[in-house]
Design a protein around this motif. Structure first.
Motif, PDB file in Angstrom:
ATOM      1  N   ILE A  52      39.890  52.785  32.900  1.00  0.00           N
ATOM      2  CA  ILE A  52      38.484  52.485  33.212  1.00  0.00           C
ATOM      3  C   ILE A  52      38.177  51.010  32.937  1.00  0.00           C
ATOM      4  O   ILE A  52      37.356  50.402  33.614  1.00  0.00           O
ATOM      5  CB  ILE A  52      37.539  53.375  32.364  1.00  0.00           C
ATOM      6  CG1 ILE A  52      37.782  54.846  32.674  1.00  0.00           C
ATOM      7  CG2 ILE A  52      36.082  52.995  32.563  1.00  0.00           C
ATOM      8  CD1 ILE A  52      37.462  55.251  34.081  1.00  0.00           C
ATOM      9  N   ARG A  53      38.839  50.425  31.949  1.00  0.00           N
ATOM     10  CA  ARG A  53      38.532  49.046  31.555  1.00  0.00           C
ATOM     11  C   ARG A  53      38.843  48.033  32.645  1.00  0.00           C
ATOM     12  O   ARG A  53      38.132  47.045  32.791  1.00  0.00           O
ATOM     13  CB  ARG A  53      39.263  48.695  30.259  1.00  0.00           C
ATOM     14  CG  ARG A  53      38.668  49.410  29.058  1.00  0.00           C
ATOM     15  CD  ARG A  53      39.256  48.910  27.782  1.00  0.00           C
ATOM     16  NE  ARG A  53      40.302  49.843  27.353  1.00  0.00           N
ATOM     17  CZ  ARG A  53      41.353  49.509  26.651  1.00  0.00           C
ATOM     18  NH1 ARG A  53      41.542  48.256  26.274  1.00  0.00           N
ATOM     19  NH2 ARG A  53      42.236  50.403  26.290  1.00  0.00           N
ATOM     20  N   VAL A  54      39.888  48.249  33.421  1.00  0.00           N
ATOM     21  CA  VAL A  54      40.234  47.295  34.481  1.00  0.00           C
ATOM     22  C   VAL A  54      39.142  47.270  35.570  1.00  0.00           C
ATOM     23  O   VAL A  54      38.674  46.188  35.933  1.00  0.00           O
ATOM     24  CB  VAL A  54      41.639  47.564  35.043  1.00  0.00           C
ATOM     25  CG1 VAL A  54      41.910  46.697  36.264  1.00  0.00           C
ATOM     26  CG2 VAL A  54      42.690  47.304  33.961  1.00  0.00           C
ATOM     27  N   PRO A  55      38.707  48.419  36.095  1.00  0.00           N
ATOM     28  CA  PRO A  55      37.603  48.362  37.063  1.00  0.00           C
ATOM     29  C   PRO A  55      36.311  47.778  36.460  1.00  0.00           C
ATOM     30  O   PRO A  55      35.571  47.072  37.151  1.00  0.00           O
ATOM     31  CB  PRO A  55      37.399  49.816  37.483  1.00  0.00           C
ATOM     32  CG  PRO A  55      38.683  50.492  37.181  1.00  0.00           C
ATOM     33  CD  PRO A  55      39.272  49.766  35.999  1.00  0.00           C
ATOM     34  N   VAL A  56      36.063  48.060  35.187  1.00  0.00           N
ATOM     35  CA  VAL A  56      34.883  47.482  34.534  1.00  0.00           C
ATOM     36  C   VAL A  56      35.003  45.964  34.519  1.00  0.00           C
ATOM     37  O   VAL A  56      34.033  45.243  34.784  1.00  0.00           O
ATOM     38  CB  VAL A  56      34.703  48.052  33.105  1.00  0.00           C
ATOM     39  CG1 VAL A  56      33.696  47.244  32.308  1.00  0.00           C
ATOM     40  CG2 VAL A  56      34.284  49.518  33.177  1.00  0.00           C
ATOM     41  N   TRP A  57      36.197  45.442  34.220  1.00  0.00           N
ATOM     42  CA  TRP A  57      36.419  43.989  34.249  1.00  0.00           C
ATOM     43  C   TRP A  57      36.122  43.428  35.634  1.00  0.00           C
ATOM     44  O   TRP A  57      35.439  42.413  35.760  1.00  0.00           O
ATOM     45  CB  TRP A  57      37.853  43.662  33.845  1.00  0.00           C
ATOM     46  CG  TRP A  57      38.299  42.318  34.338  1.00  0.00           C
ATOM     47  CD1 TRP A  57      37.836  41.108  33.930  1.00  0.00           C
ATOM     48  CD2 TRP A  57      39.266  42.056  35.357  1.00  0.00           C
ATOM     49  NE1 TRP A  57      38.477  40.092  34.613  1.00  0.00           N
ATOM     50  CE2 TRP A  57      39.352  40.658  35.509  1.00  0.00           C
ATOM     51  CE3 TRP A  57      40.073  42.855  36.147  1.00  0.00           C
ATOM     52  CZ2 TRP A  57      40.218  40.047  36.426  1.00  0.00           C
ATOM     53  CZ3 TRP A  57      40.937  42.244  37.053  1.00  0.00           C
ATOM     54  CH2 TRP A  57      40.992  40.864  37.180  1.00  0.00           C
ATOM     55  N   ILE A  58      36.623  44.089  36.662  1.00  0.00           N
ATOM     56  CA  ILE A  58      36.417  43.587  38.021  1.00  0.00           C
ATOM     57  C   ILE A  58      34.925  43.528  38.342  1.00  0.00           C
ATOM     58  O   ILE A  58      34.431  42.526  38.860  1.00  0.00           O
ATOM     59  CB  ILE A  58      37.178  44.459  39.049  1.00  0.00           C
ATOM     60  CG1 ILE A  58      38.681  44.290  38.862  1.00  0.00           C
ATOM     61  CG2 ILE A  58      36.773  44.106  40.479  1.00  0.00           C
ATOM     62  CD1 ILE A  58      39.517  45.285  39.638  1.00  0.00           C
ATOM     63  N   VAL A  59      34.200  44.583  38.018  1.00  0.00           N
ATOM     64  CA  VAL A  59      32.758  44.610  38.291  1.00  0.00           C
ATOM     65  C   VAL A  59      32.037  43.546  37.462  1.00  0.00           C
ATOM     66  O   VAL A  59      31.152  42.841  37.977  1.00  0.00           O
ATOM     67  CB  VAL A  59      32.175  46.018  38.031  1.00  0.00           C
ATOM     68  CG1 VAL A  59      30.659  46.004  38.075  1.00  0.00           C
ATOM     69  CG2 VAL A  59      32.741  47.012  39.043  1.00  0.00           C
TER      70      VAL A  59
END
Length: 139
Positions: A52-59
């Protein structure tokens, strides 16, 4: 990409058009924005699984790229007389612009390269291993 024969790939960058005080202010605003973006990323990824942390970073990164021009414009309104109060936020950046910033293949400017570095720092914050709090053995 500009030639490095002159020694400074950022020679024509708009940063150099500012006074020394304006440059110092811009660096201070940029550092403040960077600390806020890194802190925001850290808060968003707390207690979340890595997937989940990688998509959160992208957003979070896209949000910074999309919204930060308004903050910079506000700074420029403080140092340049006559700039009108207006929104400079446009549509969110397309994927190819985000990729260009992160791969340093977009504009050869201090701004674009600084945003790319910030994006990778936000990534490090997002994926950094999080320590789990252990319950006290006395409980």
């Amino acid at each position: 990409m500009p030639s490095l024969e002159n020694g400074d790939m950022y020679e024509g960058d708009s940063f150099h058009t500012l006074t020394t005080l304006g440059q110092i202010g811009l660096v201070a605003v940029s550092l403040l924005f960077a600390v806020l973006a890194l802190g925001f990323t850290w808060v968003l990824v707390q207690r979340r699984p890595l997937i989940i942390r990688v998509p959160v970073w992208i957003v979070a990164f896209i949000t910074f790229v999309w919204a930060s021009p308004q903050g910079y414009y506000t700074y420029y309104r403080m140092i340049f007389d006559g700039l009108p109060a207006q929104s400079v936020i446009k549509a969110p950046p397309p994927p190819e612009e985000v990729v260009a910033l992160l791969t340093f293949t977009g504009p050869a400017s201090l701004s674009a390269h600084s945003i790319g570095v910030l994006g990778w720092l936000m990534f490090v914050v997002a994926v950094w291993p999080q320590r789990r709090k252990c319950r006290n053995a006395a409980d």
